[in-house]
Scaffold this active site. Structure first.
Site, PDB file in Angstrom:
ATOM      1  N   HIS A  34      -7.849   0.860  -5.947  1.00 31.21           N
ATOM      2  CA  HIS A  34      -8.023   0.175  -4.650  1.00 31.21           C
ATOM      3  C   HIS A  34      -8.766  -1.141  -4.913  1.00 31.21           C
ATOM      4  CE1 HIS A  34      -8.056  -0.578  -0.508  1.00 31.21           C
ATOM      5  NE2 HIS A  34      -8.874   0.364  -0.056  1.00 31.21           N
TER       6      HIS A  34
ATOM      7  N   CYS B 265     -16.216   2.869   1.762  1.00 32.78           N
ATOM      8  CA  CYS B 265     -15.054   2.004   2.041  1.00 32.78           C
ATOM      9  C   CYS B 265     -14.523   2.208   3.456  1.00 32.78           C
ATOM     10  CB  CYS B 265     -13.964   2.237   1.002  1.00 32.78           C
ATOM     11  SG  CYS B 265     -13.306   3.915   0.988  1.00 32.78           S
TER      12      CYS B 265
ATOM     13  N   ASP C 113     -16.923   8.318  -0.721  1.00 30.53           N
ATOM     14  CA  ASP C 113     -15.605   8.153  -0.090  1.00 30.53           C
ATOM     15  C   ASP C 113     -15.215   9.514   0.479  1.00 30.53           C
ATOM     16  OD1 ASP C 113     -13.071   7.183   0.635  1.00 30.53           O
ATOM     17  OD2 ASP C 113     -12.233   7.384  -1.386  1.00 30.53           O
TER      18      ASP C 113
ATOM     19  N   ARG D 222       0.858  -1.181   0.000  1.00 34.94           N
ATOM     20  CA  ARG D 222       0.000   0.000   0.000  1.00 34.94           C
ATOM     21  C   ARG D 222       0.892   1.228   0.000  1.00 34.94           C
ATOM     22  NH1 ARG D 222      -4.989   2.094   3.768  1.00 34.94           N
ATOM     23  NH2 ARG D 222      -6.017   0.561   2.452  1.00 34.94           N
TER      24      ARG D 222
ATOM     25  N   ARG E 174     -14.038  -7.146   3.512  1.00 28.99           N
ATOM     26  CA  ARG E 174     -12.634  -6.956   3.125  1.00 28.99           C
ATOM     27  C   ARG E 174     -11.840  -8.216   3.458  1.00 28.99           C
ATOM     28  NH1 ARG E 174     -10.337  -2.200   2.737  1.00 28.99           N
ATOM     29  NH2 ARG E 174      -8.942  -3.424   1.434  1.00 28.99           N
TER      30      ARG E 174
ATOM     31  N   GLN F 221     -10.596  -3.342  -2.326  1.00 28.95           N
ATOM     32  CA  GLN F 221     -11.828  -2.719  -1.836  1.00 28.95           C
ATOM     33  C   GLN F 221     -13.007  -3.025  -2.763  1.00 28.95           C
ATOM     34  OE1 GLN F 221     -12.278  -0.690   1.087  1.00 28.95           O
ATOM     35  NE2 GLN F 221     -14.397  -1.127   0.568  1.00 28.95           N
TER      36      GLN F 221
HETATM   37  N1  NVA Z   1      -9.662   7.487  -1.094  1.00 21.31           N
HETATM   38  C1  NVA Z   1      -9.268   7.068   0.231  1.00 21.31           C
HETATM   39  C2  NVA Z   1      -9.574   5.616   0.448  1.00 21.31           C
HETATM   40  C3  NVA Z   1      -9.231   5.096   1.806  1.00 21.31           C
HETATM   41  C4  NVA Z   1      -9.529   3.629   1.967  1.00 21.31           C
HETATM   42  C5  NVA Z   1      -7.794   7.339   0.432  1.00 21.31           C
HETATM   43  O1  NVA Z   1      -7.005   7.038  -0.470  1.00 21.31           O
HETATM   44  O2  NVA Z   1      -7.425   7.877   1.473  1.00 21.31           O
HETATM   45  N1   CP Z   2     -11.130   0.905   3.279  1.00 17.46           N
HETATM   46  C1   CP Z   2      -9.831   0.778   3.591  1.00 17.46           C
HETATM   47  O1   CP Z   2      -8.968   0.492   2.740  1.00 17.46           O
HETATM   48  O2   CP Z   2      -9.547   0.989   4.900  1.00 17.46           O
HETATM   49  P1   CP Z   2      -8.117   1.094   5.580  1.00 17.46           P
HETATM   50  O3   CP Z   2      -7.476   2.372   5.067  1.00 17.46           O
HETATM   51  O4   CP Z   2      -8.395   1.125   7.044  1.00 17.46           O
HETATM   52  O5   CP Z   2      -7.287  -0.088   5.163  1.00 17.46           O
END
Ligand code: NVA
Ligand code: CP
Length: 338
Positions: free
Chosen positions: A134, A273, A231, A107, A318, A137
């Site tokens: 993602h 998410c 989101d 990540r 998830r 997700q």
């Molecule tokens: N768009 C958000 C998703 C978090 C799971 C981010 O990248 O912070």
């Molecule tokens: N939705 C999601 O990816 O959550 P986290 O950032 O907690 O992993």
């Protein structure tokens, strides 16, 4: 038969609709098995490295729990806990971890980094979120829609409101297009997914029969929707200054009870998410509340806590879907084959 052994999981568009659906079906099977108390361990003696350059609650825990339940071991490398990106390239990191682990999750910001890891690891690499996609997700979102929907996916109407020029906007659009859904991106034009992503979605839609709509009109976008998703308006890694612009642009796109009513569907379900700014009682939330005087951002607390909301089923999923990715790509590859 569909065989995903040894495959990477980097972005949805790398998969055929049949392959993507196979992962959803496998996740549903694994979930049922877990619920029945009859889970069989398919990943004994496997090892998975988890590299996180950004924070995570769900994704990290999903990988760790899914692996543990299937008999595999994980190593969590936190945002400052390894040399990757500072003293050591992704390419060298991949060649090292690939010698020790059966798979690597990443990540971070750049999609190029997870692609680079995949090119050199020699073992499956999984995208746990980048700035562009993602994909773990959207697997969970799709499983949740199959559980809560009243129609097959290819007749499901799916509206995504808010910042769509982001990993979740991109991933939602292409996944829905891949699976033949009626997908609506509902956002100000400046926050629609970029043109190459839209072009890919349109190309996928030609094959799947999906309907792709991009609109800045909330009433038009949500009409008849089975699912309404959103989101955060500012994603990880973006400057705090982005809040000024986004709040200005996105306030009309917050998911409120009025938005759910505008679907005309009493059974509409709400997806997110997470994490969500449905109340501003958190550390970051309080800063935003003090600065802008708002009570909530992308979704109201009323919607989030309502019977329409399936966000915690989605969060649980998830784990089941990431388990499916691990099992599909790693089971049968080693000496402890199931
Ligand atoms: N768009 C958000 C998703 C978090 C799971 C981010 O990248 O912070
Ligand atoms: N939705 C999601 O990816 O959550 P986290 O950032 O907690 O992993």
């Amino acid at each position: 038969a569909i065989d995903l052994a040894g495959r990477h999981f980097l972005k949805e568009v790398d998969f055929t609709p049949e392959e993507f659906r196979h992962l959803i079906d496998l996740a549903a099977e694994l979930k049922a098995e877990r619920r029945a108390g009859t889970e069989r361990q398919r990943l004994r003696s496997r090892t998975v490295a988890l590299i996180f350059e950004k924070a995570s609650t769900r994704t990290r825990c999903a990988f760790e729990v899914a692996a543990a339940q299937q008999g595999a071991a994980t190593t969590y490398l936190d945002p400052s806990g390894s040399h990757i990106g500072r003293k050591e390239s992704a390419r060298d990191t991949a060649r090292v971890l690939g010698r020790m682990y059966d798979a690597v999750e990443f990540r971070g910001s750049a999609q190029a980094t997870v692609e680079e890891l995949a090119a050199h690891a020699g073992v499956p690499v999984y995208n746990g979120l980048t700035d562009d996609w993602h994909p773990t997700q959207t697997l969970a979102d799709t499983l949740t829609m199959t559980e809560h929907g009243t129609r097959p996916l290819d007749r499901t109407r799916y509206a995504f409101l808010g910042d769509a020029r982001s990993n979740m906007g991109n991933s939602t659009l292409v996944t829905a297009a891949l699976l033949g859904m009626d997908v609506r991106i509902v956002a100000p034009r400046a926050l629609w997914p970029r043109e190459p992503v839209v072009a890919r979605a349109r190309a996928l839609a030609e094959r799947s029969g999906a309907r792709v709509t991009l609109t800045d009109d909330v009433a038009e976008g949500v009409r008849g929707a089975d699912f309404v998703a959103t989101d955060v308006w500012v994603s990880m890694g973006e400057p705090a200054a982005a809040w000024d612009e986004r709040i200005g642009l996105l306030r009309p796109y917050a998911v409120t009870m009025d938005v759910l009513r505008a679907t005309g569907n009493d059974d509409v379900r709400f997806l997110h998410c997470l994490p969500a700014f449905h109340d501003l009682g958190t550390e970051v939330g309080r800063e935003i509340h003090e600065r802008y005087g708002l009570e909530a951002l992308e979704v109201t607390d009323e919607v989030f806590e309502s019977g329409h909301s399936v966000v915690f089923d989605q969060a649980e999923n998830r784990m089941h879907t990431i388990k499916a990715v691990l099992v599909a790509t790693l089971a049968g590859a080693g000496t402890d084959a199931a």
